[in-house]
Design a protein around this motif. Sequence first.
Motif, PDB file in Angstrom:
ATOM      1  N   VAL A  94       0.689  -1.225  -0.203  1.00  0.00           N
ATOM      2  CA  VAL A  94       0.014  -0.023   0.130  1.00  0.00           C
ATOM      3  C   VAL A  94       0.870   1.060  -0.097  1.00  0.00           C
ATOM      4  O   VAL A  94       1.433   1.542   1.018  1.00  0.00           O
ATOM      5  N   GLU A  95       1.219   1.635  -1.304  1.00  0.00           N
ATOM      6  CA  GLU A  95       2.371   2.686  -1.189  1.00  0.00           C
ATOM      7  C   GLU A  95       2.059   4.090  -0.550  1.00  0.00           C
ATOM      8  O   GLU A  95       3.114   4.523  -0.051  1.00  0.00           O
ATOM      9  N   PHE A  96       0.690   4.379  -0.526  1.00  0.00           N
ATOM     10  CA  PHE A  96       0.428   5.657   0.174  1.00  0.00           C
ATOM     11  C   PHE A  96       0.869   5.762   1.709  1.00  0.00           C
ATOM     12  O   PHE A  96       1.312   6.465   2.121  1.00  0.00           O
ATOM     13  N   ARG A  97       0.464   4.376   2.205  1.00  0.00           N
ATOM     14  CA  ARG A  97       0.858   4.176   3.528  1.00  0.00           C
ATOM     15  C   ARG A  97       2.215   4.136   3.876  1.00  0.00           C
ATOM     16  O   ARG A  97       2.592   4.702   4.935  1.00  0.00           O
ATOM     17  N   PHE A 128       7.675  16.889   3.835  1.00  0.00           N
ATOM     18  CA  PHE A 128       7.168  17.454   2.762  1.00  0.00           C
ATOM     19  C   PHE A 128       7.062  16.483   1.547  1.00  0.00           C
ATOM     20  O   PHE A 128       5.758  16.386   0.850  1.00  0.00           O
ATOM     21  N   LEU A 129       7.928  16.238   1.037  1.00  0.00           N
ATOM     22  CA  LEU A 129       8.050  15.186  -0.449  1.00  0.00           C
ATOM     23  C   LEU A 129       7.424  14.150   0.039  1.00  0.00           C
ATOM     24  O   LEU A 129       6.562  13.466  -0.958  1.00  0.00           O
ATOM     25  N   TYR A 130       7.733  13.368   1.165  1.00  0.00           N
ATOM     26  CA  TYR A 130       6.998  12.113   1.440  1.00  0.00           C
ATOM     27  C   TYR A 130       5.511  12.284   1.240  1.00  0.00           C
ATOM     28  O   TYR A 130       4.558  11.381   1.117  1.00  0.00           O
ATOM     29  N   ARG A 131       4.942  13.364   2.002  1.00  0.00           N
ATOM     30  CA  ARG A 131       3.627  13.573   2.051  1.00  0.00           C
ATOM     31  C   ARG A 131       3.102  13.911   0.851  1.00  0.00           C
ATOM     32  O   ARG A 131       1.811  13.419   0.530  1.00  0.00           O
ATOM     33  N   ARG A 132       3.687  14.599  -0.067  1.00  0.00           N
ATOM     34  CA  ARG A 132       3.376  14.732  -1.274  1.00  0.00           C
ATOM     35  C   ARG A 132       3.091  13.466  -2.222  1.00  0.00           C
ATOM     36  O   ARG A 132       2.217  13.183  -3.093  1.00  0.00           O
ATOM     37  N   GLU A 133       4.230  12.559  -2.123  1.00  0.00           N
ATOM     38  CA  GLU A 133       4.155  11.275  -2.330  1.00  0.00           C
ATOM     39  C   GLU A 133       2.697  10.484  -1.886  1.00  0.00           C
ATOM     40  O   GLU A 133       2.119   9.813  -2.990  1.00  0.00           O
ATOM     41  N   ARG A 156       0.040  11.568  -1.008  1.00  0.00           N
ATOM     42  CA  ARG A 156      -1.282  12.211  -1.559  1.00  0.00           C
ATOM     43  C   ARG A 156      -1.396  11.707  -2.913  1.00  0.00           C
ATOM     44  O   ARG A 156      -2.393  11.323  -3.356  1.00  0.00           O
ATOM     45  N   LEU A 157      -0.630  11.693  -3.601  1.00  0.00           N
ATOM     46  CA  LEU A 157      -0.535  11.464  -5.114  1.00  0.00           C
ATOM     47  C   LEU A 157      -0.816   9.907  -5.356  1.00  0.00           C
ATOM     48  O   LEU A 157      -1.414   9.341  -6.263  1.00  0.00           O
ATOM     49  N   LEU A 158       0.077   9.274  -4.761  1.00  0.00           N
ATOM     50  CA  LEU A 158      -0.105   7.719  -4.360  1.00  0.00           C
ATOM     51  C   LEU A 158      -1.291   7.088  -4.074  1.00  0.00           C
ATOM     52  O   LEU A 158      -1.942   6.224  -4.673  1.00  0.00           O
TER      53      LEU A 158
END
Length: 392
Positions: A140-143, A159-164, A166-168
């Motif tokens: 579960v990539e977003f998790r 910030f970058l991980y949270r962006r990933e 959200r998109l994932l």
Amino acid sequence: MHLVFATSIVPHAAPATGYEIANAAIIDALRRAGVRVTVLGYAWPGKEPSDPENTVVLGAVDVRTENASLPQKIEWLGKAMAAGLTFSSIKLRAATPDNVKAALRAIGPYDGYVINAVQLAGAFEGLFADKPSIFVAHNVEFRSAEENAESATGLLQKFLYRREARLLKGIEARLCANASFVWTLADEDRQALGVEGNLRSAALPLVTRLAPPPAPSRREIVCDAALVGTWTWQPNRIGLDWFLESVVPLLPGDFRIHIAGHLPAGLSSRHPGVSFVGRVPDATEFVRGAAVIPLISRAGTGVQLKSIETFELGLPAVATTRSLRGIDRIPENCVVADEAEEFAEALLRLAKHGAASDVDGRDFYRRQRDALDAQVRLGLVKIGAASRQAAA
């Protein structure tokens, strides 16, 4: 039935990562079920596909962030931000959408897709929507991205991980919604992706080898515990940090721990028994030289292939609950421990017995492979019905 297995990296002769080992197991299971499989994706630079006659290569890319130069990382980040893509998917834009369409036309005719993980589909979203598909959710990539954000120390990293994340979350939701069936590698991931019903998904028990493991044999113990993995991958790093910081200090100074694999810069331990040995020529022989195997996952989703390999080899192990995702039957020589004190005590106890605690892993392998074949058939029934309906 002819299916296109769309993946970021095509299989090579010697699978090295858990992702590659899982891919080989799934493709082999599809072919055992009578499916013609054509693999589409990128090759590692300088490596040839293991099955060139049934593989279409879009080009050669090295998707490992740790191998990239700082200018390359900045370029990837800039392109990802501009295109609204994830960092992992932008690396796969070496080919153009037209290149991918041309490759698919050359493969045809075919009945549908096996969309293997989110990376390639996220880079070329929409190109695999014209035919029925099975989506393989390795994690579960977003998790995982959310957990990486929680463990990150810098504001930019968070910030970058949270962006990933959200998109994932959006990509995974769309892939699941469009798929005729979803395969996960751990049962709990089905609920996390919203596809928990048996008509929508199944969890695939995996194996790490195409042939059964050998019978138990004498082995020479050279260390008390051994770990091998890609420690630059953030979920693995979280587990290793916990092990080194919380468990290792509880072990006596003469307890020998060998850690192999790709290590992040600056990793160290004050414990006199810890040795970082880097890459090893044979990972199986490396772990067979240990009295006990620590299985230390503390983050991430999906399945831990190192746990499955350990059980196939019949080696004694101490495992966190997270390390046992996707595994229904735990061998008798595996102790489950999530607290550092319990983990350290179990390591000491099993290390005293060493190879005397080995079991025959062939039975575990047979059960896993039989269950894998059964779950694969469930997905093939669904995509077969969808393909016939689309053709009617």
